[in-house]
Design a protein around this motif. Sequence first.
Motif, mmCIF file in Angstrom:
data_model
loop_
_atom_site.group_PDB
_atom_site.id
_atom_site.type_symbol
_atom_site.label_atom_id
_atom_site.label_comp_id
_atom_site.label_asym_id
_atom_site.label_seq_id
_atom_site.Cartn_x
_atom_site.Cartn_y
_atom_site.Cartn_z
ATOM 1 N N SER A 91 0.821 -1.208 0.000
ATOM 2 C CA SER A 91 0.000 0.000 0.000
ATOM 3 C C SER A 91 0.856 1.260 0.000
ATOM 4 O O SER A 91 1.860 1.352 0.715
ATOM 5 C CB SER A 91 -0.911 0.018 1.233
ATOM 6 N N LYS A 92 0.425 2.235 -0.779
ATOM 7 C CA LYS A 92 1.083 3.546 -0.794
ATOM 8 C C LYS A 92 0.717 4.344 0.447
ATOM 9 O O LYS A 92 1.399 5.305 0.787
ATOM 10 C CB LYS A 92 0.649 4.344 -2.033
ATOM 11 N N LYS A 93 -0.351 3.974 1.124
ATOM 12 C CA LYS A 93 -0.801 4.713 2.300
ATOM 13 C C LYS A 93 0.006 4.292 3.529
ATOM 14 O O LYS A 93 -0.284 3.269 4.147
ATOM 15 C CB LYS A 93 -2.295 4.474 2.541
ATOM 16 N N ASP A 135 -4.973 1.967 -3.762
ATOM 17 C CA ASP A 135 -3.843 2.351 -2.913
ATOM 18 C C ASP A 135 -2.587 1.520 -3.188
ATOM 19 O O ASP A 135 -1.538 1.758 -2.583
ATOM 20 C CB ASP A 135 -4.211 2.220 -1.430
#
Length: 165
Positions: A91-93, A135
């Motif tokens: 995930s980029k989050k 994401d």
Amino acid sequence: MYKKITPLIKVLTLSALLPVYGLAQISQLVVPPAQQEVKVQNVVFDCSSADKKYIASRLWLIDLSIKEYVQNNIPYNVVLTIHSGCTDIVSKKIKDDDKMMNNIQKKLEIVSKHENVSIEACQIAVDRFGIEHHDLHTFISLVPNSITRVISLQNDGYAFIPFSK
């Protein structure tokens, strides 16, 4: 007098011929570089670990291994499967202050830029961990099931390297 010299001559003769004989035998075993076929190195790295420090070290090692293949002109195919405790790295989050996850993200991106590399996340795990598909990093592809994917790769001759610490 000749009896004393004869054993010495035998030893000296054998000592002189040994390197020549040994080289002749070795030369029959070594294939000249122009005739050697370089075999494609196929490997699947399977990340299921939740230990972030360990994951970062393994990503560094994958990058180093690929660089070695490139430097030595060895063709390769690398697949990194991600599931279980490792899933959240896709995930980029992430929090800006999470140094380890930011380090992992950088290492993932470095690995993704090599040729013949596929980074694959298990859709079952991504959905189970509640990670939104939008994401995911753009270089990560979803596979329906990491287990069946690894089985398929192994049946295709890929070496299996687990990250399960």
